[in-house]
Design an enzyme around this catalytic site. Structure first.
Site, mmCIF file in Angstrom:
data_model
loop_
_atom_site.group_PDB
_atom_site.id
_atom_site.type_symbol
_atom_site.label_atom_id
_atom_site.label_comp_id
_atom_site.label_asym_id
_atom_site.label_seq_id
_atom_site.Cartn_x
_atom_site.Cartn_y
_atom_site.Cartn_z
ATOM 1 N N MET A 87 8.126 -3.613 2.873
ATOM 2 C CA MET A 87 6.865 -2.931 3.189
ATOM 3 C C MET A 87 7.030 -2.220 4.522
ATOM 4 S SD MET A 87 4.065 -5.851 2.137
ATOM 5 C CE MET A 87 5.015 -7.218 2.827
ATOM 6 N N CYS A 122 7.400 3.526 -4.090
ATOM 7 C CA CYS A 122 6.367 3.757 -3.072
ATOM 8 C C CYS A 122 5.448 4.905 -3.487
ATOM 9 C CB CYS A 122 7.014 4.074 -1.724
ATOM 10 S SG CYS A 122 5.783 4.379 -0.444
ATOM 11 N N GLY A 163 4.599 -9.100 -1.814
ATOM 12 C CA GLY A 163 4.417 -8.182 -0.690
ATOM 13 C C GLY A 163 3.169 -8.498 0.103
ATOM 14 N N ARG A 164 2.058 -7.850 -0.265
ATOM 15 C CA ARG A 164 0.840 -7.949 0.554
ATOM 16 C C ARG A 164 0.338 -9.385 0.720
ATOM 17 N NH1 ARG A 164 -2.989 -3.964 -2.414
ATOM 18 N NH2 ARG A 164 -1.742 -4.685 -4.177
#
Length: 332
Positions: A20, A103, A227-228
């Site tokens: 990220m 992305c 990820g987040r």
């Protein structure tokens, strides 16, 4: 638990920290690895080597002390430039090269990079061939399910990747047009897993041990990219690993442990970036860690005005001290 291999490397588990931009810097990568991630991937590096002398790019290329295998993500739209970027990164210590075709950010897509590349399968093929031939290390690829919902070509891109010699494929369960909205879908990932023999990693909305187990079951994926959900919660990796191994939930970290992890992270950010930049970058991380705790919003407003490392430490310690005292009062 299935064994995950990328080229000559066997990962200790099925959990990978997704790259990220602005987040997976060296301090965060090393922290996630300590807290249970089986592999961590560096922030996206531009394939335009002329941009590498900026401070931002040079910091993204520091890998000394990183646990092996060291995976570095590159982005761009020109086969020769990507091949050159891959070679240079390997010279600087990368042991796996990851190509970004996932992305959705406009500034990446407008340059015909990231998920924009999925529109042009011939270019995808040329890029993958060029990069695989350029280096002796495994090359992995990150894609989305397609360009938009009426152009879901993840399956054909996956087959191109396998033909080109890509070692593993990560698939985010959204199209480029979806950005990060709505819910990720896993049917396309399951179809891709069925269609290719290389390892397939599922990505998108994996935010708890139960969800991780469900996504593995739904997709048949070899591993998961997180990820987040790891922002401000790097211990999610050990929680998921424990649940997948035992079927039991690990106790949540205590307030004392969260404080310790956060202060360690703060110290690593200040050391890595220096006082000025470190203070600035610490703000978002601290905001993520404290997001669910009472009083976090007021604290963040004050914290974001601080401009010295010492003041940041003092404020964080004070925030936790107040909560420890309240907990002790309740216990008494």
């Amino acid at each position: 638990m299935s064994v995950v291999r990328i080229g000559p490397y066997t990962l200790p588990n099925q959990l990978i920290l997704a790259p990220m931009a602005g987040v997976t810097d060296q301090p965060f990568r090393q922290l996630c690895r300590r807290l249970g991630a089986g592999l961590v991937v560096s922030e996206m590096v531009s394939s335009d080597v002329r941009l590498w002398n900026t401070r931002k790019s040079s910091l993204r290329m520091i890998h000394s002390g990183d646990p092996e295998p060291r995976s570095v993500q590159i982005a761009g739209g020109d086969p020769e430039m990507l091949a050159e970027a891959a070679r240079r990164n390997v010279e600087m210590g990368a042991q796996i090269i990851d190509i970004n075709m996932g992305c959705p950010a406009k500034k990446v897509c407008n340059k015909a990079a990231g998920s924009a590349l999925m529109k042009d399968e011939e270019l995808v093929s040329a890029i993958l061939d060029a990069v695989v031939k350029a280096v002796d290390v495994p090359v992995t690829l990150k894609i989305r399910t397609g360009w938009d919902r009426s152009n879901k070509n993840g399956l054909s891109v996956a087959k191109i990747a396998e033909q080109a010699g890509i070692s593993a494929l990560a698939v985010h369960g959204r199209t480029r047009a979806d950005l990060y909205t709505g819910e990720a879908e896993y049917d396309t990932i399951a179809a891709i897993k069925q269609a290719v023999t290389i390892p397939v990693f599922a990505n998108g909305d994996i935010d708890s041990p139960h969800k991780a187990k469900a996504v593995l079951a739904a997709t048949g994926a070899d591993a998961l990219l997180i990820g987040r959900a790891a922002q401000g919660r790097p211990w999610i990796f050990r929680e998921i690993a424990h649940y997948l191994a035992t079927g039991k939930e690990l106790a949540a970290p205590t307030l004392y442990e969260i404080e310790r992890i956060l202060l360690e992270h703060l110290s690593a950010l200040h050391a890595f970036y220096g006082d000025v930049m470190g203070v600035r970058i610490a703000r978002k991380h601290v905001g993520w860690y404290l997001a669910t705790l009472p009083g976090a919003r007021e604290f963040r407003t004050d914290f974001n005005r601080l401009d010295s490392t010492d003041a940041q430490y003092t404020h964080v310690r004070q925030f936790f001290a107040e909560r420890h005292n309240k907990d002790n009062e309740v216990a008494a």
